[in-house]
Design a protein around this motif. Structure first.
Motif, short mmCIF file in Angstrom:
data_model
loop_
_atom_site.label_atom_id
_atom_site.label_comp_id
_atom_site.label_asym_id
_atom_site.label_seq_id
_atom_site.Cartn_x
_atom_site.Cartn_y
_atom_site.Cartn_z
N LYS A 77 -5.64 -9.34 0.74
CA LYS A 77 -5.44 -7.76 0.35
C LYS A 77 -4.19 -8.32 -0.68
O LYS A 77 -3.97 -7.69 -1.73
CB LYS A 77 -4.74 -6.90 1.56
N PHE A 78 -3.26 -9.19 -0.15
CA PHE A 78 -2.00 -9.45 -0.94
C PHE A 78 -2.90 -10.15 -2.31
O PHE A 78 -2.19 -9.65 -3.48
CB PHE A 78 -1.39 -10.60 -0.27
N PHE A 79 -3.61 -11.24 -2.33
CA PHE A 79 -4.27 -11.61 -3.43
C PHE A 79 -4.99 -10.66 -4.32
O PHE A 79 -4.76 -10.78 -5.67
CB PHE A 79 -4.69 -13.08 -3.34
N PHE A 107 6.51 -2.71 -3.97
CA PHE A 107 6.26 -3.94 -3.54
C PHE A 107 5.95 -5.09 -4.56
O PHE A 107 4.94 -4.62 -5.38
CB PHE A 107 5.19 -4.44 -2.44
N ASP A 108 6.67 -6.12 -4.63
CA ASP A 108 6.55 -6.94 -5.98
C ASP A 108 5.41 -7.97 -5.56
O ASP A 108 5.94 -8.96 -4.59
CB ASP A 108 7.87 -7.63 -6.17
N GLN A 124 7.07 2.74 10.08
CA GLN A 124 6.59 3.97 9.31
C GLN A 124 7.64 4.95 8.88
O GLN A 124 7.66 5.59 7.82
CB GLN A 124 5.45 4.77 9.97
N LEU A 125 8.58 5.22 9.78
CA LEU A 125 9.71 6.06 9.45
C LEU A 125 10.40 5.38 8.09
O LEU A 125 10.87 5.99 7.55
CB LEU A 125 10.46 6.21 10.71
N CYS A 126 10.69 4.11 8.29
CA CYS A 126 11.54 3.41 7.08
C CYS A 126 10.62 3.81 5.78
O CYS A 126 11.32 4.04 4.76
CB CYS A 126 11.60 2.06 7.18
N PHE A 127 9.33 3.76 5.90
CA PHE A 127 8.56 3.84 4.67
C PHE A 127 8.67 5.22 4.34
O PHE A 127 8.52 5.62 3.01
CB PHE A 127 6.98 3.77 4.83
N LEU A 128 9.04 6.29 5.18
CA LEU A 128 9.17 7.51 4.54
C LEU A 128 10.60 7.80 4.04
O LEU A 128 10.59 9.04 3.54
CB LEU A 128 8.78 8.76 5.97
N HIS A 129 11.27 6.90 4.19
CA HIS A 129 12.87 7.30 3.58
C HIS A 129 12.53 6.76 2.32
O HIS A 129 12.26 5.94 1.79
CB HIS A 129 13.62 6.20 4.39
N PRO A 130 13.67 7.91 1.39
CA PRO A 130 13.56 7.50 -0.18
C PRO A 130 14.19 6.30 -0.48
O PRO A 130 13.82 5.87 -1.78
CB PRO A 130 14.54 8.76 -0.54
N ASN A 131 14.86 5.56 0.23
CA ASN A 131 15.54 4.50 -0.25
C ASN A 131 14.83 3.06 0.29
O ASN A 131 15.17 1.83 -0.13
CB ASN A 131 17.02 4.34 0.44
N ILE A 146 1.84 -4.22 9.67
CA ILE A 146 3.08 -3.95 8.56
C ILE A 146 2.91 -4.69 7.48
O ILE A 146 3.19 -4.01 6.69
CB ILE A 146 4.12 -4.28 9.83
N ALA A 147 2.30 -5.93 7.62
CA ALA A 147 2.33 -6.62 6.40
C ALA A 147 1.25 -5.70 5.26
O ALA A 147 1.67 -5.65 4.04
CB ALA A 147 1.72 -8.04 6.44
N ASP A 148 0.35 -5.10 5.68
CA ASP A 148 -0.67 -4.50 4.94
C ASP A 148 0.07 -3.11 4.52
O ASP A 148 -0.09 -2.77 3.15
CB ASP A 148 -1.83 -3.86 5.73
N MET A 149 1.00 -2.44 5.18
CA MET A 149 1.71 -1.31 4.84
C MET A 149 2.61 -1.71 3.51
O MET A 149 2.60 -1.19 2.78
CB MET A 149 2.48 -0.51 5.85
N ILE A 150 3.25 -2.91 3.77
CA ILE A 150 4.29 -3.39 2.80
C ILE A 150 3.41 -3.73 1.45
O ILE A 150 3.67 -3.29 0.22
CB ILE A 150 4.84 -4.83 3.11
N ILE A 151 2.23 -4.15 1.48
CA ILE A 151 1.29 -4.63 0.17
C ILE A 151 1.13 -3.29 -0.40
O ILE A 151 1.01 -3.34 -1.85
CB ILE A 151 -0.04 -5.28 0.54
#
Length: 192
Positions: free
Chosen positions: A159-161, A118-119, A75-82, A108-113
């Protein structure tokens, strides 16, 4: 001397498991406190964590968050602008989504989706190789947490599909993909 006695009575592996468990709890607590501080405006995300892009591949902060199975650090990583620079991986690592999914880290996979950067234009080969349980000779990746119910994995895969369809990418649906994967007729364009 006392530590030798404790180790011989309890065993190194048990002691190590307890220490790691407490360390993980502490890391999660520290990360969640920083997440709250960033969201409340008390702390700048650039100052709260090393950029998720620091280093590359398996040495990146974002990869380490997944490897540590840390929701808080992720979650911290997701808050970083990069984060958008590494959300889809780097040339020398598996994509973070594949790492999380094949480890059973569905949250974590759900957060990425859900991340806008996310591509979803391609379907990672790891889904076919490790995540379709109905395939003959199916085996999870060695990093898979087998205590995660398969239904939870399916929820993340759907969720991904669904996200692919939502963003306008063509077939397959989750059901079509699984059927073709199980019967060995998965078209090459359906996997990366």
């Amino acid at each position: 001397m006392i530590f030798d006695a404790i180790e011989s009575s309890i065993g190194f592996d048990q002691i190590n498991a307890v220490v790691r468990g407490h360390l993980n709890e502490w890391v999660e607590q520290q990360c969640m406190e920083k997440v709250k501080a960033i969201k409340s405006g008390q702390l700048d995300a650039d100052e709260a964590i090393a950029a998720p892009t620091n280093y590359s591949g398996s040495g990146s902060t974002f990869f380490r968050a997944i490897q540590l199975r840390s929701i808080g650090l992720t979650q911290l990583c997701f808050l970083h602008p990069n984060i958008a620079d590494v959300i889809n991986g780097t040339p020398d690592s598996w994509p973070p989504f594949s790492n999380a999914l094949t480890s059973g880290l569905c949250d974590i996979a759900d957060m990425i989706i859900e991340h806008p950067a996310f591509d979803v234009s391609y379907i990672p080969w790891q889904i076919d190789s490790y995540m379709v349980k109905g395939k003959r000779n199916h085996r999870y990746h060695p990093d898979m947490d087998t205590s995660v119910p398969y239904e939870r994995v399916v929820e993340t895969l759907k969720k991904f599909f669904n996200k692919r369809a939502e963003r306008g990418f063509p077939a397959p649906t989750y059901e079509e993909y699984v059927e073709r994967s199980v019967n060995g007729t998965l078209p090459s364009e359906w996997t990366y």
